[in-house]
Design an enzyme around this catalytic site. Structure first.
Site: not given
Ligand code: PEP
Ligand code: MG
Length: 915
Positions: A29, A99, A108, A110, A372, A488, A796, A863, A883
């Site tokens: 401020k 202030r 809010g 202080m 701001r 899951h 991966s 992945c 990637y």
């Molecule tokens: C992992 O273990 O990161 C993976 C991609 O395989 P899953 O989640 O199917 O075990």
């Protein structure tokens, strides 16, 4: 005039000793007030005492540095001179606000004191200058209340306890028989001041000082004190704000928007914070104080005529009524409006970002009280970034840095209608975004039945398992009581782009009674609930939602991200439909196709189960022969959808028992279907039982024990690629082995795959390209990556398993204790949501270094679920991955995070060069 004191920064009246860049010293401020003064904008004069004084104050037993007392006195004199008013003057008194202001906004948390300088003497002066005794006494009563609450600490600790001053006001209104504060007259207000002071005397044994200087010092001390109040400490903890940043104190002359009809106060944005549309946007109230606008008791009026007309249209008010009853600032204060417009443009150009400004009009004179960078919705953030870059206010890299990657997901999912009310009954993990509503059902079969009847359902389970897939597929959203970010339910929902709130520990589910209850609310089967998967909220009833859209500016923004990022972005997708969505969102390949998800299709599951029940390789071969053509079709579909982009197909990973029904009656049906006895199936089920399935007979271990399974899958993949080649469609399959921890596992399985491929080539009289690589998800694989790298064509990182095994925390059971770890600060973040850079990241670094040492061409990706988390994507960039792969709906997030990682890295490099 030179500086009065090194830690005091004066602003206003043509002077600006501070600057916007000094927010660490002056607070956000104070720094921006100084900057506005520097730009010669109309800012009521004042001064800021720096955060260094706050730290000194705490380090020296609440004492101030040398010379500060005189410095403040001289600074007050300077303000007095600038305004021609005097502190404590009975005729023409100076009033100030005191202030707090930290370098980041802590809304809010202080304390603030307004109207300071009012005493029994000066209130008379205020009556005179304002010509409005009621106004003067109302100001005095507000001051006494704030001073009592904040400085003399009479504000109750607990928010639910009544404020003692409010109790006195309520009592006064009751005895006067009136409803609103505004109904109290001058006499009432005078009495209130007396009663407030009597209360203060009885509670703290002293009165409000009648010397404004004493008031000022007490208020300054109280503001510094408020840096360490419980609220502020908690807020800092949650937001990772260090305690030694401290707060600055800004003392500024008061201006009044409530002296009459030629006064007003308001807030304005330089662009619409909801849509990002260019043009001044905001609300004001004539004859009002700042808090009246925030309190929302009176209907705020629009700033511009254009916005006013739109507002009236939405509210169903006709133009004549609007103009008469709700005139805009443009109509009521045309000159001030013009000036505000100029200032708004100027500030935006100066700060090169949308500004959120507070202003007051006192007797037709405009004063700027704050500016701001404006908070904004995800939609507005992207649109503003793109527009500003197109207007050349900022460059494209800056535009890309202006948007939080997470925000992009809001473009892809429905959101709760912001104008609707909601009653949140419980909170859990924001496992998969999107707002949805539907009837509560408690089983997958029920979900299918209700969905087939054309109604929307929310599947509610303690936790889900692969057997629930058909229910998850038809549900709008999924709610579970247990499970973490890689449970899951969470993983499958994200992959499907469905909303999911997981791990709602307050949730009690009674399958028998068909009820869910949480925090006193009970919801029965068939009743509606709403889930907000982005916020992790479970909401009672049916809250309307707004459909997502991907406007042109969104696509443009992402194309800029693509131009700078170095990381590739792929999708985790298991079906041709997912693959198509992934391509639409910009996937450059598929980084993980989990073949087991295809096995749960109701048409296939019995063949899969037959394969599992097989007693020898021959029987297994027969069952696999039924599965193979179906798998081939899947792969044709996915490879075709990706049009020659690489598709990483992982061979079967989960332990076989996951495919076996749990219930005896289902087992009986299965026995009849495949011509065996219930007893036999029970035996098989018992033989597949594992104490610790995550570390059991799964992944490549299945391939070693039952070579026919992987051979059949490999055949399906190679045949699919050949089929496409025949059709003239390009295909690039990458066959991936799960859970490899030892090079010899890879050698054996890869040799079998190559043998199958060669056989298919011979049969078909053609060859196709393919590669064989591995998941790196067992810690040992990282350590022996040099050995595995000699034979694998790609790695991966399966960071879900790698995190699980590195920490020794079961993914499925973490929900029981991980929240305690986060709450108590043992872990800063959920390691299944954000990659742990220190432990898991170090293993990855070792794996990458050793893998590339033996194979320069090794392609490396990730992945695990982390592939769509911005901080994890940035880590992957720094680690030098090729990637990331994430669920289709996270692709825009990953594209932006990858771009930001590249920008951050290049800017860091440039900074090094400058040194
Ligand atoms: C992992 O273990 O990161 C993976 C991609 O395989 P899953 O989640 O199917 O075990
Ligand atoms: Mg895994």
């Amino acid at each position: 005039m030179g500086r009065i004191h090194p830690e005091i920064y004066f602003f206003g009246a043509g002077v600006a000793e501070g600057r916007a860049e000094m927010r660490n010293l002056l607070g956000g401020k104070g720094a921006n007030l100084a900057e506005m003064a520097r730009l010669k904008l109309p800012v009521p004069p004042g001064f800021t005492i720096s955060t260094k004084v706050c730290n000194y104050f705490y380090d020296h037993g609440h004492k101030y540095p040398k010379g500060l007392t005189e410095g403040v006195a001289k600074s007050v004199a300077r303000v007095e001179k600038a305004l021609g008013r005097k502190f404590g003057d009975a005729k023409n008194p100076l009033l100030v606000s005191v202030r707090s202001g930290a370098r980041v906004s802590m809304p809010g948390m202080m304390d603030t004191v307004l109207n300071l300088g009012l005493t029994d003497e000066t209130v008379k002066g205020l009556e005179q200058i304002s010509g409005n005794p009621r106004f003067a006494w109302d100001s005095y009563r507000r001051f006494c209340q704030m001073f009592g609450d904040v400085v003399l600490k009479l504000k109750p600790e607990n928010k639910n306890d009544p404020d003692p001053f409010e109790e006195i006001i309520d009592h006064k209104k009751a005895t006067r028989g009136v409803k609103n504060d505004t109904d109290l007259n001058v006499d009432d207000l005078q009495e209130l001041v007396g009663e407030f002071r009597a209360l203060i005397r009885s509670r703290v044994g002293r009165d409000i000082p009648q010397d404004p200087r004493e008031q000022l010092w007490m208020a300054i001390g109280a503001v510094f004190d408020s840096w360490h109040n419980d609220r502020a400490i908690t807020y800092r903890k949650i937001n990772n704000i260090p305690g030694d940043w401290g707060t600055a104190v800004t003392v500024q002359s008061m201006v009044f928007g409530n002296l009459g009809d030629d006064c007003a106060t308001g807030v304005a944005f330089t662009r619409d914070p909801g849509t990002g549309e260019k043009g001044i946007y905001g609300e004001y109230l004539p004859n009002a104080q700042g808090e009246d606008v925030v309190a929302g008791i009176r209907t705020g009026r629009q700033i511009s005529v254009k916005a006013g007309r739109e507002w009236a249209k939405r509210a169903g008010i006709d133009e004549a009524e609007r103009a008469a009853q709700f005139p805009t600032l443009e109509e009521s204060f045309p000159d001030v409006y013009k000036q505000l417009l100029q200032i708004s443009t100027r500030l935006e150009k100066h700060f090169r970002d949308t500004q959120d400004m507070e202003f007051t009009i006192e007797r037709n004179r405009l004063f700027m009280l704050q500016t701001r960078n404006g908070k904004r919705t995800a939609q507005a953030a992207v649109r503003i970034a793109v527009d500003m870059a197109d207007e050349k206010l900022i460059d494209r890299k800056t535009a890309l840095k202006r948007v939080e990657p997470e925000q992009l997901e809001q473009f892809l999912h429905p959101r709760l209608d912001p104008s609707s009310k909601k009653h949140v009954i419980a909170r859990g993990l924001p496992a998969s975004p999107g707002a949805v509503n539907g009837e509560v059902v408690f089983s997958a079969d029920e979900a299918v039945a209700v969905a087939e009847a054309g109604r929307k359902v929310i599947l509610v389970r303690l936790e889900t398992s692969p057997e629930d897939i058909h229910g998850m597929q038809v549900a709008e959203g999924i709610l579970t009581a247990r499970g973490g970010m890689t449970s899951h339910a969470a993983v499958v929902a994200r992959g499907m782009g469905k909303s999911c709130v997981a791990g709602v520990s307050a949730l009690e589910i009674d399958y028998g009674a068909g009820t869910l209850s949480a925090n006193g609310a009970v919801i029965r089967r068939g009743e509606y609930i709403t889930l907000d998967g982005s916020a992790g909220e479970v909401i009672e009833g049916r809250v309307p939602t707004v459909e997502p859209e991907m406007p042109a500016y969104f696509k443009k923004f992402l194309s800029w991200a693509d131009a700078v990022r170095k990381l590739g972005v792929r999708a985790n997708a298991d079906t041709p439909d997912d693959a198509k969505i992934a391509r639409d969102f910009g996937a450059e390949g598929i980084g993980l196709c989990r073949t087991e998800h295809m096995f749960f299709d109701p048409q296939r599951i019995s063949a899969v189960r037959e394969m599992i029940m097989a007693e020898n390789a021959q029987q297994r071969g027969r069952a696999l022969a039924k599965i193979l053509p179906m798998q081939r079709e899947d792969f044709v579909g996915i490879l075709k959808a990706m049009q020659g982009l690489p598709v990483t197909i992982r061979l079967l990973d989960p332990p076989l028992h996951e495919f076996i029904p749990h219930e005896d009656n289902e087992l009986r049906d299965l026995a009849a279907k495949i011509g065996t006895t219930l007893e036999h199936l029970k035996q098989v089920r018992a033989s597949l039982f594992e104490v610790n399935p995550m570390l059991g007979h799964r992944g490549s271990r299945l391939g070693i024990s039952f070579p026919e399974i992987y051979q059949a899958q490999a055949r399906a993949i190679i045949e699919a690629a050949c089929e496409l080649r025949r059709q003239g469609v390009k295909a690039m399959p990458e066959i991936m082995l799960p859970l490899i921890g030892e090079r010899r596992e890879f050698d054996i399985l890869a040799a079998q795959i190559r043998e199958v491929a060669d056989a298919v080539f011979k049969e078909r009289g053609m060859k196709v390209a393919y590669t064989i690589g591995t998941m790196i998800e067992v810690p040992r694989a990282c350590v022996v990556a040099d050995q595995i790298g000699e034979v694998a064509e790609f790695f991966s990182f399966g960071t879900n398993d790698l995190t699980q095994m590195t920490y020794g925390i079961s993914r499925d059971d973490s929900g029981k204790f991980l929240p305690d770890y986060i709450r108590t600060g043992v872990y800063q973040k959920d390691p299944f949501a954000e990659l742990d850079p220190v432990g898991v990241g170090e293993l990855m670094r070792i794996g990458i270094e050793r893998g590339r040492k033996s194979n320069k061409k090794l392609k490396i990706g990730i992945c695990g679920e982390h592939g769509g988390d911005p901080a994890s994507v940035k880590l992957c960039h720094r680690l030098g991955l090729d990637y990331v792969s994430c669920s289709p709906y996270r692709i825009p997030v990953a594209r932006l995070a990858a771009a930001q990682a590249a920008i951050e890295a290049s800017q860091k490099k440039a900074a090094f060069k400058d040194v």
